[in-house]
Design a protein around this motif. Structure first.
Motif: not given
Length: 99
Positions: A1-22
Motif C-alpha cells: 500500500d502506498d498510503d503514507p499514513l499506513t503504519p509500517l507495523t500493525p498497531m496491535a503487534r507493538v504493545p503501547n507503554f501501559p501494556a508494557k508496564m503491566h
C-alpha cells in the motif's frame, strides 16, 4: 500500500507503554526492581540501576532511565512527591486490577 499514513507495523503487534508496564509489573522475577504499591494504584521503581540493566533493554528501544521517565510522563504518569507513596508513579487510568 502506498498510503503514507499506513503504519509500517500493525498497531496491535507493538504493545503501547501501559501494556508494557503491566507486563513488567506482573513479572515476579522483577519485584525487587519495580513493584506495585500495596493499594495497586501506583508503582515504584525500587532499584533504578537494575531497572536500566534488566528491564529497559528487554522492553524498550532505549536503555536510559531518563528516557523512560520522559516516556512515562508523556503517557500521563505523574510522580508522587509526598506522603507514603512518595516516588511512585500514578495515572488514574492505570490500575493493577485493570490491565
Amino acid at each position: 500500500d502506498d498510503d503514507p499514513l499506513t503504519p509500517l507495523t500493525p498497531m496491535a503487534r507493538v504493545p503501547n507503554f501501559p501494556a508494557k508496564m503491566h507486563a513488567i509489573l506482573t513479572r515476579e522475577d522483577l519485584s525487587d526492581v519495580i513493584a506495585w504499591m500495596s493499594h495497586g494504584r501506583s508503582w515504584r521503581i525500587l532499584n533504578p540501576r537494575d531497572f536500566e540493566i534488566r528491564v529497559l533493554p528487554a522492553y524498550f528501544d532505549h536503555s536510559k532511565f531518563s528516557s523512560f521517565i520522559r516516556q512515562a510522563n508523556g503517557w500521563g504518569f505523574r510522580r508522587i512527591t509526598q506522603g507514603r507513596d512518595r516516588n511512585s508513579y500514578y495515572n488514574e487510568r492505570f490500575l493493577r486490577a485493570m490491565p
